[in-house]
Enzyme design. Structure first.
Site, PDB file in Angstrom:
ATOM      1  N   THR A   1      -3.309  -4.171  -7.611  1.00  8.08           N
ATOM      2  CA  THR A   1      -2.211  -4.621  -8.123  1.00  8.08           C
ATOM      3  C   THR A   1      -1.644  -6.125  -7.833  1.00  8.08           C
ATOM      4  OG1 THR A   1      -1.339  -2.311  -8.539  1.00  8.08           O
ATOM      5  CG2 THR A   1       0.162  -4.400  -8.716  1.00  8.08           C
TER       6      THR A   1
ATOM      7  N   ASP B   1       2.920   2.043  -9.429  1.00 12.38           N
ATOM      8  CA  ASP B   1       1.477   2.250  -9.674  1.00 12.38           C
ATOM      9  C   ASP B   1       1.300   3.763  -9.919  1.00 12.38           C
ATOM     10  OD1 ASP B   1      -1.390   2.727  -9.159  1.00 12.38           O
ATOM     11  OD2 ASP B   1      -1.427   0.664  -8.643  1.00 12.38           O
TER      12      ASP B   1
ATOM     13  N   ASP C   1       1.082   0.810 -14.414  1.00 11.82           N
ATOM     14  CA  ASP C   1      -0.174   0.539 -14.748  1.00 11.82           C
ATOM     15  C   ASP C   1      -0.994   1.527 -15.510  1.00 11.82           C
ATOM     16  OD1 ASP C   1      -0.416   1.945 -12.411  1.00 11.82           O
ATOM     17  OD2 ASP C   1      -1.662   0.559 -11.378  1.00 11.82           O
ATOM     18  N   HIS C   2      -0.681   2.833 -14.999  1.00 10.53           N
ATOM     19  CA  HIS C   2      -1.361   4.065 -15.630  1.00 10.53           C
ATOM     20  C   HIS C   2      -0.782   5.083 -15.425  1.00 10.53           C
ATOM     21  CE1 HIS C   2      -2.837   4.708 -11.682  1.00 10.53           C
ATOM     22  NE2 HIS C   2      -3.215   3.597 -11.772  1.00 10.53           N
TER      23      HIS C   2
ATOM     24  N   SER D   1      -6.526   0.629 -11.665  1.00  5.69           N
ATOM     25  CA  SER D   1      -5.290  -0.275 -11.499  1.00  5.69           C
ATOM     26  C   SER D   1      -5.751  -1.948 -11.379  1.00  5.69           C
ATOM     27  CB  SER D   1      -4.643  -0.089 -10.072  1.00  5.69           C
ATOM     28  OG  SER D   1      -4.190   1.433  -9.980  1.00  5.69           O
TER      29      SER D   1
ATOM     30  N   ASP E   1       0.942   6.313  -6.697  1.00  7.55           N
ATOM     31  CA  ASP E   1      -0.204   6.419  -6.969  1.00  7.55           C
ATOM     32  C   ASP E   1      -1.295   7.234  -5.892  1.00  7.55           C
ATOM     33  OD1 ASP E   1      -2.900   5.539  -8.674  1.00  7.55           O
ATOM     34  OD2 ASP E   1      -3.484   4.831  -6.755  1.00  7.55           O
TER      35      ASP E   1
ATOM     36  N   HIS F   1      -2.886  10.887  -6.090  1.00  7.59           N
ATOM     37  CA  HIS F   1      -4.219  11.070  -6.025  1.00  7.59           C
ATOM     38  C   HIS F   1      -4.834  12.149  -4.874  1.00  7.59           C
ATOM     39  CE1 HIS F   1      -6.284   8.131  -8.330  1.00  7.59           C
ATOM     40  NE2 HIS F   1      -5.582   7.064  -7.838  1.00  7.59           N
TER      41      HIS F   1
END
Length: 495
Positions: free
Chosen positions: A145, A32, A349-350, A82, A308, A312
Site C-alpha cells: 500500500t 487493507d 483496497d479489496h 494490494s 488484512d 489472512h
C-alpha cells in the site's frame, strides 16, 4: 441511541448544498482488506467495547455523508491484490497484481518491463504543488500500500536488494526501501515498520539486538536511515523508533519525521506494548500536527494495514480490533481538520473471504456462537466464518466442535470451508466513504482508479486543473466534468 428517521432526513436535505470549496488538505484512510462485512462487524465490535449491543453504533466512517462502491479487480486479476489496487487508488491507473507504481504494460518480476511504464502518485502531485505529504502505516513502510505512493516496482516483494534476484539488481532495478528515500525527496512524514530493510546486512536491530531475523538485510551495505539523517541535518528533521521518542516531539519544531517502529510490521493493536509501540491514532495525531503547518495544505495516506493480516491468518478478532483502531484514527483526524477545506476519503483496497451470520440475536457478541446447532452435524458454530483459510479442522473425520475450544481468544482461527495456509482476498466491491470538498463526486459505482482523480480535482493538483482558474477568482472548484472524463479516458487507454 438510534437516530429517528426524521433527523436523518433533515441531515440529508441539508446535503443538497454541495461543498464545492477547493480542498486545501487531502486524507486517504485505507483499510487493507476492509470489505463491507468487516466494516459491519467492526461497527458491532466498537459498540460492544462500549457496553452496547453494537448494531446501532456509528463508526466514524459511518458519519461521512457520501458513500460509493469501488470495483477492485486488477487488469489481470478478478480478485485483486494490494499492490495493483494501491496503484489504482494512488496513481489513477489500474495495474497488474503484484506491481506498484507502474502501468499494466509492466510484467510482475520482470525488471526490464519497468522503464517507460512508471506512473506517479497523488502524493507526488501534492508534493509538486507545494503541499506537505505524509505516509502512516501499521505495516512495513515499504509494503504494497504505501510503496505505490513513491515507488515504481514490478514486484511488491522487492523490499530491499536482499529480496531481489541478482539479475534484477544488475539490470538497474531499485529495491522499494531505497526508492522511499530517492524518488520523492523530502517526504515530510514517514511512519510505520520496516527497519530491517534500511540497514546493512547483519547490523543488529536497535530494539532486538539478539534476534538475527530482525537484523539489517541490505546487501549493498547502505544505511538508509543514516543517509536520511545526514541529508536532513540542517532541517528540523527527527528519526524516532519508539513511542516515547515520538510522543516527546513538539510537532511545531518538526518539519520532517521518519518513524520506524519495528523491524518488519507493527504488532497487532491487541498485542502492542503500550509503553513502546505507538497506536495508529497516536501516529496520525502527530502526522497531522506536523503537516498542517504548511499554509498550502497537505496530503496524507494512512493505512490500517493489518486488518488484512488478521483475516489472512483467520484471526477475525485481530482483524476487527485493527479496523476499530483505524476508525478511532479517523475520528482523531476529524478533530484536527475542518470539513470545509479537507477532503477525507475512507476505503479499502479489496475484501476478504470473511463473513458473519447464523441468525444471531441482537447484541450477540460478534465473536460468539449462532443460537442453534447445525441441523446436519448437530454441532455449534460461530457466527464468524471464513470461506477458506487456516481455520479448517477435521477431528475424528468430522468438523471440530467449537464448544471444546476458546473461540473468544484473541488468536482463535475461525472455521473455514476450504483448508488453506492463508485465507484469500474476496472479490466484491468495497465501500468508499467521503466528506469535505467535492466529496459528492464519489457517489456511485466507480472503478477504483477514479479515486485519486477526484481527490486531485478537488485540491487543484495534478494534470487536471483548468477548473481551478474561474473568472471570478473564487476558491470554489468549477464542475468541469468533461476534463475529468477526458482524463479517465486516457487512464483507461493506458490499461
Amino acid at each position: 441511541s438510534l437516530t429517528t428517521g426524521g433527523e436523518t432526513l433533515k441531515n440529508a436535505l441539508a446535503l443538497q448544498e454541495l461543498n464545492k470549496n477547493k480542498a486545501k488538505n487531502l486524507i486517504l484512510f485505507l483499510g487493507d482488506g476492509m470489505g463491507v462485512p468487516t466494516v459491519t462487524a467492526a461497527r458491532i465490535l466498537k459498540g460492544q467495547l462500549h457496553g452496547q449491543s453494537g448494531e446501532e453504533t456509528q463508526l466514524e466512517m459511518d458519519k461521512f455523508p457520501f458513500v460509493a462502491l469501488a470495483k477492485t479487480y486488477n487488469t489481470n486479476a478478478q480478485v485483486a491484490d494490494s499492490a495493483g489496487t494501491a496503484t489504482a487508488y494512488l496513481c489513477g491507473v489500474k495495474a497488474n497484481e503484484g506491481t506498484v507504481g507502474v502501468t499494466a504494460a509492466a510484467v510482475r518480476s520482470q525488471c526490464n518491463t519497468t522503464q517507460g511504464n512508471e506512473v506517479t502518485s497523488i502524493l507526488k502531485w501534492a508534493k509538486d504543488a507545494g503541499k506537505s505529504v505524509g505516509i502512516v502505516t501499521t505495516t512495513r513502510i515499504n509494503h504494497a500500500t504505501p510503496s505505490a505512493a513513491y515507488a515504481h516496482s514490478v514486484d511488491r516483494d522487492w523490499y530491499s536488494d536482499n529480496e531481489m534476484p541478482a539479475e534484477a539488481v544488475q539490470a538497474g532495478c531499485k529495491d522499494i526501501a531505497r526508492q522511499l528515500f530517492e524518488n520523492i525527496p523530502n517526504i515530510n512524514v514517514i511512519m510505520g515498520g520496516g527497519r530491517k530493510y534500511m540497514f546493512p546486512k547483519n547490523m543488529s536491530d536497535v530494539e532486538y539486538p539478539n534476534i538475527s531475523k530482525y537484523s539489517g538485510c541490505r546487501k549493498d551495505g547502505r544505511n538508509l536511515v543514516k543517509e536520511w539523517t545526514d541529508q536532513m541535518k540542517d532541517k528540523k528533521a527527527h528519526y524516532v523508533w519508539n513511542k516515547k521518542d515520538l510522543l516527546s516531539l513538539n510537532p511545531n519544531n518538526v518539519d520532517y519525521l521518519l518513524g520506524l517502529f519495528k523491524p518488519v510490521d507493527l504488532p497487532y493493536h491487541l498485542e502492542r506494548n503500550l509503553e513502546t509501540d505507538p497506536s495508529l491514532t497516536e501516529m496520525v495525531d502527530v502526522a497531522i500536527k506536523i503537516l498542517k503547518k504548511n499554509p498550502n495544505g497537505f496530503y496524507l495516506l494512512v493505512e490500517g494495514g493489518r486488518i488484512d493480516h488478521g483475516h489472512h491468518e483467520g484471526k477475525a478478532k485481530q482483524a476487527l480490533h485493527e479496523a476499530v483502531e483505524m476508525d478511532r484514527a479517523i475520528g482523531r483526524a476529524g478533530l484536527l481538520t475542518n470539513i470545509h477545506d479537507t477532503l477525507t476519503v475512507v476505503t479499502a483496497d479489496h475484501s476478504h473471504m470473511f463473513n458473519f451470520g447464523g441468525y444471531t440475536p441482537r447484541g450477540n457478541t460478534i465473536f460468539g456462537l449462532a443460537p442453534m446447532m447445525s441441523d446436519v452435524d448437530q454441532k455449534p458454530f460461530t457466527s464468524i466464518l471464513y470461506g477458506n483459510g487456516p481455520g479448517f479442522k477435521v477431528v475424528n473425520g468430522a468438523r471440530e466442535n467449537v464448544s471444546t475450544v476458546d473461540y473468544q481468544e484473541n488468536n482463535y482461527q475461525a472455521q473455514s470451508a476450504v483448508p488453506l495456509a492463508m485465507e484469500t482476498h474476496g472479490g466484491e466491491d468495497v465501500a468508499v466513504f467521503s466528506k469535505g470538498p467535492m466529496a459528492h463526486l464519489l457517489h456511485g459505482v466507480h472503478e477504483q482508479n477514479y479515486i485519486p482523480h477526484v481527490m486531485a480535482y478537488a485540491a487543484c493538483i495534478g494534470q487536471n486543473r483548468e477548473h481551478c482558474y474561474s473568472s471570478s477568482g473564487a476558491a470554489t472548484v468549477n464542475l468541469a466534468f468533461s476534463s475529468i472524463a477526458a482524463l479517465l479516458t486516457v487512464t483507461w487507454l493506458l490499461c
